[in-house]
Design a protein around this motif. Structure first.
Motif, PDB file in Angstrom:
ATOM      1  N   TYR A  41       0.808  -1.201   0.000  1.00 55.72           N
ATOM      2  CA  TYR A  41       0.000   0.000   0.000  1.00 55.72           C
ATOM      3  C   TYR A  41       0.844   1.255   0.000  1.00 55.72           C
ATOM      4  O   TYR A  41       0.530   2.216  -0.686  1.00 55.72           O
ATOM      5  N   GLU A  64       6.508   1.116   3.585  1.00 57.87           N
ATOM      6  CA  GLU A  64       6.516  -0.210   4.205  1.00 57.87           C
ATOM      7  C   GLU A  64       7.820  -0.959   3.975  1.00 57.87           C
ATOM      8  O   GLU A  64       8.114  -1.929   4.653  1.00 57.87           O
ATOM      9  N   LEU A  65       8.581  -0.505   2.985  1.00 56.27           N
ATOM     10  CA  LEU A  65       9.788  -1.242   2.631  1.00 56.27           C
ATOM     11  C   LEU A  65      10.960  -0.769   3.471  1.00 56.27           C
ATOM     12  O   LEU A  65      10.961   0.342   3.980  1.00 56.27           O
ATOM     13  N   PRO A  66      11.974  -1.613   3.611  1.00 59.45           N
ATOM     14  CA  PRO A  66      13.166  -1.165   4.331  1.00 59.45           C
ATOM     15  C   PRO A  66      13.823  -0.011   3.588  1.00 59.45           C
ATOM     16  O   PRO A  66      13.929  -0.062   2.358  1.00 59.45           O
ATOM     17  N   PRO A  67      14.240   1.018   4.298  1.00 60.98           N
ATOM     18  CA  PRO A  67      14.780   2.198   3.614  1.00 60.98           C
ATOM     19  C   PRO A  67      16.052   1.896   2.859  1.00 60.98           C
ATOM     20  O   PRO A  67      16.925   1.191   3.346  1.00 60.98           O
ATOM     21  N   GLN A 111      12.988  10.144   9.109  1.00 63.97           N
ATOM     22  CA  GLN A 111      13.441   9.130  10.055  1.00 63.97           C
ATOM     23  C   GLN A 111      13.562   9.667  11.462  1.00 63.97           C
ATOM     24  O   GLN A 111      13.198   9.013  12.407  1.00 63.97           O
ATOM     25  N   HIS A 155       9.558  12.066  16.088  1.00 60.67           N
ATOM     26  CA  HIS A 155       8.465  11.146  16.359  1.00 60.67           C
ATOM     27  C   HIS A 155       7.204  11.490  15.591  1.00 60.67           C
ATOM     28  O   HIS A 155       6.257  10.733  15.586  1.00 60.67           O
ATOM     29  N   GLU A 156       7.170  12.668  14.965  1.00 57.42           N
ATOM     30  CA  GLU A 156       5.971  13.019  14.220  1.00 57.42           C
ATOM     31  C   GLU A 156       6.203  12.749  12.745  1.00 57.42           C
ATOM     32  O   GLU A 156       7.321  12.799  12.261  1.00 57.42           O
ATOM     33  N   MET A 157       5.124  12.506  12.061  1.00 51.26           N
ATOM     34  CA  MET A 157       5.139  12.341  10.608  1.00 51.26           C
ATOM     35  C   MET A 157       6.213  11.354  10.175  1.00 51.26           C
ATOM     36  O   MET A 157       6.978  11.602   9.247  1.00 51.26           O
ATOM     37  N   ASN A 158       6.225  10.232  10.841  1.00 52.73           N
ATOM     38  CA  ASN A 158       7.242   9.255  10.540  1.00 52.73           C
ATOM     39  C   ASN A 158       7.144   8.767   9.106  1.00 52.73           C
ATOM     40  O   ASN A 158       6.061   8.623   8.577  1.00 52.73           O
ATOM     41  N   SER A 159       8.286   8.558   8.520  1.00 52.83           N
ATOM     42  CA  SER A 159       8.439   8.079   7.146  1.00 52.83           C
ATOM     43  C   SER A 159       7.578   8.868   6.161  1.00 52.83           C
ATOM     44  O   SER A 159       7.041   8.314   5.212  1.00 52.83           O
ATOM     45  N   ARG A 202       7.431  11.626  25.283  1.00 57.71           N
ATOM     46  CA  ARG A 202       7.866  10.397  25.922  1.00 57.71           C
ATOM     47  C   ARG A 202       8.994   9.786  25.118  1.00 57.71           C
ATOM     48  O   ARG A 202       8.931   9.731  23.897  1.00 57.71           O
ATOM     49  N   HIS A 212      10.843   6.923  23.538  1.00 59.39           N
ATOM     50  CA  HIS A 212      10.446   5.582  23.154  1.00 59.39           C
ATOM     51  C   HIS A 212      11.449   4.561  23.634  1.00 59.39           C
ATOM     52  O   HIS A 212      11.113   3.426  23.880  1.00 59.39           O
ATOM     53  N   HIS A 213      12.656   4.966  23.733  1.00 52.77           N
ATOM     54  CA  HIS A 213      13.639   4.041  24.265  1.00 52.77           C
ATOM     55  C   HIS A 213      14.381   4.793  25.352  1.00 52.77           C
ATOM     56  O   HIS A 213      15.117   5.723  25.086  1.00 52.77           O
ATOM     57  N   VAL A 251      18.468  12.838  15.604  1.00 54.86           N
ATOM     58  CA  VAL A 251      19.613  12.003  15.234  1.00 54.86           C
ATOM     59  C   VAL A 251      19.138  10.860  14.355  1.00 54.86           C
ATOM     60  O   VAL A 251      18.143  10.249  14.665  1.00 54.86           O
ATOM     61  N   ARG A 294      13.877   2.390  15.090  1.00 52.79           N
ATOM     62  CA  ARG A 294      13.032   3.205  14.213  1.00 52.79           C
ATOM     63  C   ARG A 294      11.807   2.381  13.873  1.00 52.79           C
ATOM     64  O   ARG A 294      11.911   1.287  13.339  1.00 52.79           O
ATOM     65  N   ARG A 336       8.536   1.565  11.806  1.00 54.43           N
ATOM     66  CA  ARG A 336       7.891   1.872  10.530  1.00 54.43           C
ATOM     67  C   ARG A 336       6.408   2.055  10.765  1.00 54.43           C
ATOM     68  O   ARG A 336       5.876   1.635  11.789  1.00 54.43           O
ATOM     69  N   LYS A 370      -3.022  12.120  18.582  1.00 50.75           N
ATOM     70  CA  LYS A 370      -2.502  13.474  18.420  1.00 50.75           C
ATOM     71  C   LYS A 370      -3.625  14.484  18.237  1.00 50.75           C
ATOM     72  O   LYS A 370      -3.590  15.566  18.795  1.00 50.75           O
TER      73      LYS A 370
END
Lengths: 959, 148
Positions: free
Chosen positions: A471, A475-478, A585, A588-592, A759, A761-762, A959, B35, B37, B54
């Motif tokens: 879709y 979804e694919l590895p960068p 990358q 935390h917002e608008m990932n990918s 927050r 994530h790690h 980063v 990261r 996805r 959000k």
């Protein structure tokens, strides 16, 4: 008298007899007054007489005369007197007959008798002038005939194909055109940049539609202007050489395992050999060719921006010791070898024909001699043949090839870009047995004969089919790479422009398992191989492309009009490479966001792939859109965001002069007074000065707190150990912080420790920001700048070169009151230069001749502080309302302490607030963070150059 | 259950982890950057509402209400993943309460497979980037007017 007036007068008096000016000249009086005989007889008396006579002839008051003569001449010689008068009368008559105003005969006519039609029909003139008018007319007609010869040829002739190509080749001699140039020139505002003609922005208003295309469908860009540099050699030798240019501290290098296998595309920032933190060159993306069995040689493509190609090429050459230039004939031999190795027909004369492409002229003579049809020069056809493209090293055996313009690169951005590709391209069809059995001159039938190659092709096309069931491109590895051979995409262009959409439902059940595997593991290594890597195949495909005309003729002969051409002509197989581009990358917002694919095609096939892609309903973007793309993606854009690279510095200079010109074009009363706004650098950011000033501030504090910090420094040494820098580093040039560990540390310091939506994530143990950590950080990165992303908290749209300031404690209190707080105001500054300029302007008018004396006299009146800039700057480059060099202290110029400036800024459609990208001084940033309460860490103020209003913004270091 | 796949090599060093979407236990957090996805998307109809954390709750509720009232849809689907499950349920219940019992709910739960990328941070490049999958719960609530 002005020059024009003198000219006019000269023209008027051109035909006048000289003797009319009898009065002013001295010689005629001699004739008129004293006779020759008298002068002979009694020289002294005659001289006296003549002087008397002279004074007699002069009218009005004369300087040398002084007194009017009180005595008339006692005698006049009749004959000479009469002769003189006769000459005067003759001159007068001559003057009367001559027209004065112009040499045209109409001047002879009184004004009320002139008619406009006389120039057309001479019979309207009086008889006496008619003859002359006829003569003049003939002369002018003759002149126009002469003009006609220089007039350019008819439009029809100009539009003839061959002539058009000639003209095109002439026009792209200075700035090379891409293959899609003509398509773009009809639809885009073109700019000449970096030796290319590039589309800047569409003439349509489509900022928002383009953004929407990037976030929901697909945006297409032509990136063929990126230069490809090819390095060939043994793997360990290549890695050894290239490792000098990169540093592991700044992230993955050329040796990254997945990249080295050829499965992923990588990107690095290159530095001059062994100079890691300083002397950056610029970013490159690279791609390794997958290992081929039985050969230790590897091939590496690095894609560099044209602005920094020369820098990087020179560095590659010095690192790989590739000094020996390989002359053009040599690669031809190599080519021929490779062709035979690849198993297709070697055609050395054909390759030689295309290789030296110096320009049309030679081509034409060539055509005249042999008679083959003229071909359009493709690729870097304007490059002169004596510029070397290949360098070989005798010691390491590494070969560097300059493949500029050899490969067309298109970028598709957006979640649907893979479905556009899947729709537009079709994996190459096998050829039937008959053509297989016959020996043919094309590469594909030979290729089909080999079982292993066909098997590979089958696997590649299987992977390509899976793409349809996905879709989103994200979804694919960068960075995934997929090699493929496709059919000529012109064969299945839809009749109408249609929007390519994924067909997930159909594909879902069939290869759900395969799809999962693809998204987890990426493309298997052997499928990354493509014949695009082979130069022989590339050249072959480029030469044997079916022309548009031929293809249309074949299409018209199809039985059912509009159906697909079958079987596919043998020439119509093209090797391509598909390279996945990762989306956003960091953060935390608008990932990918903004993920997509790059399509690499051999040269000559540019338009053949472009039009089918356009017919899949994509939007086309220009240079402006790629800036927007990187802005929304939150990555630095070259060359805007690389001020430490030579190319970036050059760009900044250009930008400064451009902006200054634009500023000067406004009427002076309508210009912004940047001095009053307290904006030191509205056009160019003085990074070096900023870094130096902050370094001085930082080291001053260090000395104060040295005693305190010393004891703790030993404990904290584990932080510093990875980025150890010689302590007594001669602080010369600023650097940009790219050390990933330090960046991560700084990033953790910038975040408020406890806040909703932030927050971690790690959860990671990061040393807290305290005095010792700060001190160690400052000593290592004292002269560094760090690239940041700023998002405004409430209102405001940041502008280019907005200033980033540290808030005071009061400002932070204001922010605590409510989120809608609009921020403090900067008090209006006085313009000390304005008062000095005004008198200098007046005095400049008074004594325009002496400018140099003028400047110090005015600067005496000014305050001593401003004496320096005024006297140093010459009067011409002085612009009202802008500080001239050298600038006063940048850091403490405004009421808030300056940290840095913004290099790109806009309202971000993806975040829904104003966002800016820029640089701040590391020392300044750390200094600010220490003073802020824990829950408000990373708050800064942002102020546009044209306004006095500060806005609150949040720093993100990703980063 | 979490599968950890390591391209090119077998997943030797990494063990199992809880399926709560938390970071893996065995992976040294200093060594890798995580990261995430995006979850796999499916084509969206007009009456599908994906709930997130959000956007303002009221805005999302108003959007659903608008679809039901003015949008002419007899039914809408509210989807929530992970943390947003709570909110999806909340929206559905609010819709039902405000309709005075005219609306009915039908909830379905499912499991969504998510993909994470792990990028090694150590500069020696001994470790390889890895990809792993983990599962997360999702809810799909059909909010509809029952047929008369």
């Amino acid at each position: 008298m002005s020059a024009a007036k003198v000219k006019m007068r000269q023209k008027k008096l051109k035909n006048q007899p000289a003797s009319v000016q009898f009065v002013s000249s001295g010689s005629p009086q001699h004739n008129g007054g004293g006779g020759e005989g008298s002068s002979d007889n009694d020289p002294p008396s005659a001289r006296k007489k003549s002087s008397h006579l002279q004074s007699l002839w002069v009218r009005g008051h004369q300087k040398d005369g002084g007194l009017y003569p009180d005595k008339m001449p006692s005698f006049i010689t009749a004959s000479s007197f009469a002769r003189a008068r006769a000459a005067e009368v003759k001159a007068m008559l001559k003057a009367v007959t001559k027209t004065t105003s112009s040499c045209h005969i109409f001047g002879a006519l009184p004004r009320h008798m002139r008619r406009r039609a006389m120039s057309h029909n001479t019979k309207r003139l009086p008889c006496r002038l008619r003859e002359m008018a006829n003569r003049l007319r003939e002369k002018s007609l003759h002149g126009s005939v002469k003009k006609k010869q220089t007039k350019r040829t008819s439009r029809k002739a100009r539009r003839r194909h061959g002539n058009m190509l000639l003209e095109f080749n002439r026009r792209q001699r200075k700035n090379v055109w891409l293959e899609t140039h003509i398509w773009h020139a009809k639809r885009f505002h073109m700019v000449k940049k970096w030796g290319y003609c590039l589309g800047d922005r569409p003439t349509l208003k489509c900022y928002r539609p383009s953004y929407r295309a990037m976030s929901t469908h697909c945006l297409l860009q032509d990136l063929s202007y990126y230069c490809c540099l090819e390095l060939q050699g043994e793997e360990d030798k290549l890695l050894n050489c290239l490792s000098q240019l990169t540093s592991k501290e700044a992230g993955p290098t050329f040796a990254q395992k997945l990249c080295l296998s050829g499965q992923r595309q990588g990107s690095v920032v290159l530095y001059k050999a062994g100079q890691f933190p300083s002397q950056a060159l610029g970013p490159v993306t690279f791609l390794w060719r997958p290992r081929t069995s039985g050969s230790a040689d590897r091939q590496l493509w690095t894609w560099v921006h044209p602005a920094l190609k020369q820098d990087i090429l020179a560095e590659f050459q010095s690192v790989c010791q590739c000094e020996a230039v390989v002359l053009p004939p040599l690669p031809l031999v190599m080519q021929a070898d490779m062709v035979s190795a690849a198993g297709s027909q070697p055609e050395p004369d054909k390759t030689r024909e295309i290789k030296p492409t110096p320009g049309r002229k030679r081509k034409q003579s060539h055509r005249d001699a042999n008679g083959p049809p003229a071909k359009k020069i493709l690729g870097d056809g304007t490059r002169s043949p004596d510029i070397p493209v290949t360098w070989k090293s005798s010691s390491t055996g590494i070969v560097i090839n300059d493949l500029t313009m050899e490969i067309v690169r298109y970028r598709l951005i957006g979640p649907q870009s893979h479905s556009v590709l899947a729709d537009a391209l079709e994996a190459a069809t096998d050829c039937d047995d008959m053509s297989k059995s016959q020996p043919s001159c094309f590469w594909w039938p030979d290729h089909c004969k080999e079982e292993s190659k066909m098997k590979l092709h089958q696997q590649q096309s299987d992977v390509f089919h899976i793409l349809k069931g996905i879709y989103s491109s994200a979804e694919l590895p960068p960075g995934t790479v997929l090699g493929l051979t496709v059919d000529d995409p012109r064969l299945n262009i839809p009749k109408k422009r249609v929007k390519a959409l994924p067909c997930v439902e159909e594909a879902q059940e069939v290869d759900n398992e395969k799809r999962k595997e693809l998204s987890l593991l990426g493309v298997p290594e052997h499928c990354c191989q493509s014949f695009l890597w082979e130069q022989s195949v590339r050249n072959h495909v480029t030469e044997n492309k079916i022309s548009e005309q031929e293809l249309n003729r074949m299409k018209s002969e199809v039985l059912v009009p509009g159906s697909r051409l079958r079987p596919t002509p043998l020439q119509g197989r093209v090797p391509i490479l598909l390279v996945h581009q990762s989306g956003k990358q960091g953060g935390h917002e608008m990932n990918s966001w903004g993920a997509g694919w790059d399509l690499l095609v051999p040269k000559g096939w540019g338009m053949a792939f472009w039009i089918p892609l356009v017919y899949r309903g994509v939007r086309i973007g220009g240079l402006k859109m790629s800036v927007t793309h990187s802005q929304n993606k939150g990555v630095p854009h070259f060359p805007h965001d690389y001020p430490d690279c030579p190319a970036g510095a050059r760009f900044q200079e250009e930008q400064e002069s451009e902006l200054l010109e634009k500023f000067k074009r406004r009427p002076p009363a309508k210009r912004t007074n940047y001095i009053k706004n307290g904006c030191l650098a509205p056009f160019c950011c003085p990074w070096q000065q900023l870094a130096e000033e902050w370094d001085v501030i930082g080291s001053g504090e260090e000395r104060k707190e040295d005693v305190q910090a010393k004891s703790d420094a030993a404990m904290q040494s584990e932080i510093t150990s990875p980025h150890r820098v010689p302590a007594s580093k001669p602080a010369t040039h600023f650097t940009v912080l790219r050390n990933s560990k330090s960046l991560r540390l700084l990033s953790s310091w910038c975040r408020p420790t406890s806040s909703k939506g932030q927050r971690l994530h790690h959860v990671r143990e990061m040393p807290p920001l305290d005095l010792t950590a700060r001190m160690t950080f400052q000593t290592t990165h004292g002269m560094s700048l760090v690239w940041i992303r700023l998002s405004l908290l409430a209102k405001g749209k940041p502008d280019l070169h907005a200033v980033v300031c540290a808030p005071t404690a009061d400002d932070l209190k204001l922010l605590k009151k409510g989120p809608g707080a609009s921020g403090p105001q900067e008090p209006s500054h006085r313009d000390p230069l304005k008062s000095t300029i005004k008198p200098s302007k007046k005095s400049a008018k008074k004594k325009a001749s002496d400018k140099t004396r003028d400047t110090p006299s005015t600067s005496d009146q000014t305050i001593s502080m401003f004496e320096e800039p005024l006297s140093s700057s010459s009067a011409c480059d002085f612009v009202l309302g802008v500080w001239s060099n050298p600038l006063p202290s940048v850091v403490s110029h405004c009421s808030r302490v300056t940290l840095g400036w913004v290099t790109q800024a806009d309202f971000s459609l993806s975040a829904g607030c104003g966002e800016a990208l820029g640089f701040v001084s590391v020392t300044g940033l750390v200094h600010t963070l220490v003073g802020q309460p824990l829950e408000q860490r990373g708050m800064v103020l942002l102020r546009n150059p044209t306004s006095l209003q500060y806005r609150f913004a949040k720093i993100n270091i990703e980063v | 259950m979490t599968e950890i796949r390591n391209p090119g090599m077998s997943s030797a060093t990494l063990g199992q982890s809880s399926d709560s979407g938390h970071c893996a236990v065995d992976i040294d957090p200093v060594e890798y950057t995580l990261r995430k996805r995006l979850p796999r998307k499916l084509p969206k109809r007009r009456n599908d509402v994906y709930v997130n954390m959000k956007t303002d709750f009221r805005a999302q509720l108003a959007r659903c209400q608008k679809l039901l009232d003015g949008g002419g849809h007899r039914e809408i689907c509210v989807h929530g993943l992970g943390l947003a499950i709570n909110r999806a349920i909340n929206i559905a219940l609010q819709l039902q309460a405000s309709s005075q019992g005219a609306l009915q709910l039908a909830a379905n739960t499912s499991t969504v497979e998510l993909v994470d990328d792990l990028e090694p941070e150590d500069p020696d490049e001994a470790a390889e980037p890895m990809t792993r999958t983990r599962n997360n719960s999702a809810i799909h609530i059909k909010v509809f007017y029952p047929d008369p």
